[in-house]
Design a protein around this motif. Sequence first.
Motif, PDB file in Angstrom:
ATOM      1  N   ASN A  21       0.838  -1.185   0.000  1.00 28.37           N
ATOM      2  CA  ASN A  21       0.000   0.000   0.000  1.00 28.37           C
ATOM      3  C   ASN A  21       0.880   1.245   0.000  1.00 28.37           C
ATOM      4  N   ARG A 235      -5.435 -10.205   8.027  1.00 28.49           N
ATOM      5  CA  ARG A 235      -4.763 -11.375   7.435  1.00 28.49           C
ATOM      6  C   ARG A 235      -4.000 -12.156   8.510  1.00 28.49           C
ATOM      7  N   SER A 249      -1.356  -7.882  -3.811  1.00 26.14           N
ATOM      8  CA  SER A 249      -2.317  -6.793  -3.893  1.00 26.14           C
ATOM      9  C   SER A 249      -3.293  -6.962  -2.729  1.00 26.14           C
ATOM     10  N   ASP A 250      -4.090  -5.956  -2.488  1.00 27.70           N
ATOM     11  CA  ASP A 250      -5.057  -6.036  -1.391  1.00 27.70           C
ATOM     12  C   ASP A 250      -6.084  -7.147  -1.628  1.00 27.70           C
ATOM     13  N   GLU A 251      -6.289  -7.487  -2.895  1.00 29.63           N
ATOM     14  CA  GLU A 251      -7.286  -8.510  -3.227  1.00 29.63           C
ATOM     15  C   GLU A 251      -6.694  -9.919  -3.235  1.00 29.63           C
ATOM     16  N   ALA A 252      -5.384 -10.014  -3.235  1.00 31.20           N
ATOM     17  CA  ALA A 252      -4.747 -11.334  -3.328  1.00 31.20           C
ATOM     18  C   ALA A 252      -5.050 -12.170  -2.086  1.00 31.20           C
ATOM     19  N   LYS A 253      -5.219 -13.462  -2.327  1.00 30.34           N
ATOM     20  CA  LYS A 253      -5.513 -14.369  -1.221  1.00 30.34           C
ATOM     21  C   LYS A 253      -4.286 -14.585  -0.341  1.00 30.34           C
TER      22      LYS A 253
END
Length: 324
Positions: A21, A235, A249-253
């Motif tokens: 970020n 997380r 990324s913020d969306e990555a698992k």
Amino acid sequence: MKRMIIAVAATLSIVGGMFHNASAVEKDVKEVEMKRVVYVSPEVTSKVEELKEDMKRQSKVVKTFREKKRDVASEIKLQKSQKDANMQNQLMEERKSPFVDNLQDVWEKQNFAYREIDINAVKKILKEKKISERIKTLEAEKKKLSQNVDMEKQVLSQMKIDLQELNSLDGVVFNPNDVTELSNISVKQMRQILQDTDLQEFAPVYVRIEKELHINAIAICALSALESGWGTSKRAKEDHNYTGFGVYSDEAKGINAASGEENLLMTAKHIRDKYLTKGAVYDNGPSLIGINTMYCVGDTWAYKIADIGYRLMAKLANNNFSVQ
């Protein structure tokens, strides 16, 4: 090695969270100086200074014995010179004087000149004997002084060894320019610097990583503090991902694990194999900046970890210091 006791932390602060970020990056984060720092406890520092004073005194003892030995050696040389001179004088006088077989001849002849010559010879012999005995005494003294010098030198050598051990004892190291340099931190010290944080339970894990994978415990701890917001991120709590492993990324698992310990060990092993092994796919040197080039987006990640590392080191020197 030059040692520096850390009394204050770096002045820059850091916002916990994912390193991806960019909006969380502080304005002047790159002002953090990448330098090797060492913490030595006051107790050890005191012992080091005390031992240094003892070594100074011991050096004077060795010097004193050496000077005495040198003086004795000089006197031996002088005595031998006198002995040689007496022998030379005796030979010269014998050449000038009539030959006398023995003292009985002198008494029989009742010759004053002969008696005077013989008495002088006896005096010289006695003087020579006295010199020889003195030399013998001095040689024994010199031998004893040599033994004393050797013994005191051994004491001094042991002091030097003790000083080296003290210099390494309790010396906690953080070097952002080489994360393979071990910190030497104990579990107890790690628990101390993580006091009042959600990462304290992993103190033994950080030390284990250092011992087994040879990655500085302070560095891997600072990495997890950055990536997990000191263990408070979603997380970290839900996925046991304290290192942002596989989170691009913020969306990555992300690449998660069954426990925080497993995540830390998995991440450390990945860094060791892919980044810190010579010739590895992402090898760019052992520094945080070198790892930064391929580990994450942006070039401030390394400085943020270094800043946290300095804070952790400052906590060792001042238990009231807040690392967060």
